[in-house]
Scaffold this motif. Structure first.
Motif, PDB file in Angstrom:
ATOM      1  N   TYR A  82      -3.489   4.825  -4.584  1.00 23.55           N
ATOM      2  CA  TYR A  82      -3.473   3.369  -4.457  1.00 23.55           C
ATOM      3  C   TYR A  82      -4.751   2.815  -3.836  1.00 23.55           C
ATOM      4  O   TYR A  82      -4.974   1.610  -3.835  1.00 23.55           O
ATOM      5  CB  TYR A  82      -2.263   2.919  -3.627  1.00 23.55           C
ATOM      6  CG  TYR A  82      -2.146   3.595  -2.287  1.00 23.55           C
ATOM      7  CD1 TYR A  82      -2.844   3.126  -1.182  1.00 23.55           C
ATOM      8  CD2 TYR A  82      -1.344   4.717  -2.125  1.00 23.55           C
ATOM      9  CE1 TYR A  82      -2.741   3.758   0.046  1.00 23.55           C
ATOM     10  CE2 TYR A  82      -1.226   5.352  -0.906  1.00 23.55           C
ATOM     11  CZ  TYR A  82      -1.930   4.869   0.178  1.00 23.55           C
ATOM     12  OH  TYR A  82      -1.834   5.495   1.391  1.00 23.55           O
ATOM     13  N   GLU A  83      -5.611   3.678  -3.336  1.00 23.98           N
ATOM     14  CA  GLU A  83      -6.811   3.228  -2.641  1.00 23.98           C
ATOM     15  C   GLU A  83      -7.732   2.396  -3.529  1.00 23.98           C
ATOM     16  O   GLU A  83      -8.445   1.518  -3.048  1.00 23.98           O
ATOM     17  CB  GLU A  83      -7.588   4.422  -2.078  1.00 23.98           C
ATOM     18  CG  GLU A  83      -6.845   5.210  -1.024  1.00 23.98           C
ATOM     19  CD  GLU A  83      -5.885   6.253  -1.600  1.00 23.98           C
ATOM     20  OE1 GLU A  83      -5.825   6.421  -2.836  1.00 23.98           O
ATOM     21  OE2 GLU A  83      -5.179   6.886  -0.800  1.00 23.98           O
ATOM     22  N   HIS A  84      -7.720   2.657  -4.821  1.00 23.77           N
ATOM     23  CA  HIS A  84      -8.619   1.983  -5.756  1.00 23.77           C
ATOM     24  C   HIS A  84      -8.093   0.621  -6.215  1.00 23.77           C
ATOM     25  O   HIS A  84      -8.809  -0.136  -6.858  1.00 23.77           O
ATOM     26  CB  HIS A  84      -8.827   2.870  -6.990  1.00 23.77           C
ATOM     27  CG  HIS A  84      -7.578   3.060  -7.785  1.00 23.77           C
ATOM     28  ND1 HIS A  84      -6.534   3.862  -7.347  1.00 23.77           N
ATOM     29  CD2 HIS A  84      -7.180   2.534  -8.971  1.00 23.77           C
ATOM     30  CE1 HIS A  84      -5.564   3.829  -8.238  1.00 23.77           C
ATOM     31  NE2 HIS A  84      -5.927   3.030  -9.232  1.00 23.77           N
ATOM     32  N   LEU A  85      -6.865   0.314  -5.877  1.00 30.06           N
ATOM     33  CA  LEU A  85      -6.235  -0.912  -6.369  1.00 30.06           C
ATOM     34  C   LEU A  85      -6.663  -2.131  -5.557  1.00 30.06           C
ATOM     35  O   LEU A  85      -7.011  -2.012  -4.381  1.00 30.06           O
ATOM     36  CB  LEU A  85      -4.714  -0.778  -6.295  1.00 30.06           C
ATOM     37  CG  LEU A  85      -4.095   0.298  -7.175  1.00 30.06           C
ATOM     38  CD1 LEU A  85      -2.617   0.456  -6.846  1.00 30.06           C
ATOM     39  CD2 LEU A  85      -4.291  -0.032  -8.643  1.00 30.06           C
ATOM     40  N   PRO A  86      -6.582  -3.310  -6.164  1.00 29.23           N
ATOM     41  CA  PRO A  86      -6.824  -4.526  -5.387  1.00 29.23           C
ATOM     42  C   PRO A  86      -5.745  -4.657  -4.307  1.00 29.23           C
ATOM     43  O   PRO A  86      -4.638  -4.115  -4.465  1.00 29.23           O
ATOM     44  CB  PRO A  86      -6.735  -5.652  -6.415  1.00 29.23           C
ATOM     45  CG  PRO A  86      -6.170  -5.072  -7.650  1.00 29.23           C
ATOM     46  CD  PRO A  86      -6.290  -3.586  -7.568  1.00 29.23           C
ATOM     47  N   ASP A 103      -0.666  -2.998  -1.712  1.00 28.78           N
ATOM     48  CA  ASP A 103       0.477  -3.198  -0.813  1.00 28.78           C
ATOM     49  C   ASP A 103       1.796  -2.809  -1.469  1.00 28.78           C
ATOM     50  O   ASP A 103       2.710  -2.331  -0.805  1.00 28.78           O
ATOM     51  CB  ASP A 103       0.535  -4.655  -0.348  1.00 28.78           C
ATOM     52  CG  ASP A 103      -0.605  -5.016   0.590  1.00 28.78           C
ATOM     53  OD1 ASP A 103      -1.244  -4.100   1.149  1.00 28.78           O
ATOM     54  OD2 ASP A 103      -0.856  -6.227   0.758  1.00 28.78           O
ATOM     55  N   VAL A 104       1.900  -3.018  -2.772  1.00 32.82           N
ATOM     56  CA  VAL A 104       3.116  -2.642  -3.497  1.00 32.82           C
ATOM     57  C   VAL A 104       3.171  -1.125  -3.692  1.00 32.82           C
ATOM     58  O   VAL A 104       4.225  -0.506  -3.535  1.00 32.82           O
ATOM     59  CB  VAL A 104       3.179  -3.356  -4.874  1.00 32.82           C
ATOM     60  CG1 VAL A 104       4.360  -2.862  -5.694  1.00 32.82           C
ATOM     61  CG2 VAL A 104       3.240  -4.865  -4.689  1.00 32.82           C
ATOM     62  N   SER A 105       2.053  -0.521  -4.013  1.00 28.17           N
ATOM     63  CA  SER A 105       2.009   0.901  -4.368  1.00 28.17           C
ATOM     64  C   SER A 105       2.001   1.847  -3.170  1.00 28.17           C
ATOM     65  O   SER A 105       2.489   2.976  -3.279  1.00 28.17           O
ATOM     66  CB  SER A 105       0.762   1.176  -5.215  1.00 28.17           C
ATOM     67  OG  SER A 105       0.838   0.491  -6.436  1.00 28.17           O
ATOM     68  N   ARG A 106       1.443   1.407  -2.062  1.00 25.27           N
ATOM     69  CA  ARG A 106       1.264   2.294  -0.903  1.00 25.27           C
ATOM     70  C   ARG A 106       2.545   3.004  -0.459  1.00 25.27           C
ATOM     71  O   ARG A 106       2.526   4.231  -0.269  1.00 25.27           O
ATOM     72  CB  ARG A 106       0.656   1.535   0.270  1.00 25.27           C
ATOM     73  CG  ARG A 106       0.442   2.429   1.499  1.00 25.27           C
ATOM     74  CD  ARG A 106      -0.123   1.681   2.696  1.00 25.27           C
ATOM     75  NE  ARG A 106      -1.463   1.202   2.400  1.00 25.27           N
ATOM     76  CZ  ARG A 106      -1.797  -0.089   2.324  1.00 25.27           C
ATOM     77  NH1 ARG A 106      -0.903  -1.028   2.528  1.00 25.27           N
ATOM     78  NH2 ARG A 106      -3.037  -0.440   2.049  1.00 25.27           N
ATOM     79  N   PRO A 107       3.667   2.305  -0.285  1.00 25.30           N
ATOM     80  CA  PRO A 107       4.871   3.016   0.186  1.00 25.30           C
ATOM     81  C   PRO A 107       5.312   4.141  -0.749  1.00 25.30           C
ATOM     82  O   PRO A 107       5.809   5.174  -0.295  1.00 25.30           O
ATOM     83  CB  PRO A 107       5.935   1.920   0.260  1.00 25.30           C
ATOM     84  CG  PRO A 107       5.189   0.638   0.300  1.00 25.30           C
ATOM     85  CD  PRO A 107       3.900   0.870  -0.422  1.00 25.30           C
TER      86      PRO A 107
END
Length: 70
Positions: A15-19, A24-28
């Motif tokens: 998820y580090e590459h995402l805006p 915030d949605v992908s991190r968990p």
């Protein structure tokens, strides 16, 4: 720790590459995937757990991006 962080499916939880709004949605989901790999033995059921988590992450991102039809 039972697993190792080299499980190839983890690449789909990055998820580090995402805006920021998608991060915030992908991190968990990424954090949960890492926890599963770190704590559960590698076996078919762990793979199922990770695949279903990936499916859930994808659905959550789509839910966030969803736009009502005009």
């Amino acid at each position: 720790m039972q697993g190792n962080n080299m499980d190839p499916i983890l690449q789909f939880f990055a998820y580090e590459h995402l805006p920021p709004h998608l991060r915030d949605v992908s991190r968990p989901f990424g954090e949960m995937a890492k926890s599963i790999v770190d704590t559960l033995p590698r076996n078919p059921e762990r793979t199922v757990a990770l695949r279903k988590l990936l499916e859930s992450k994808d659905a959550a991102v789509r839910a966030f991006l969803f736009k009502d039809a005009i």
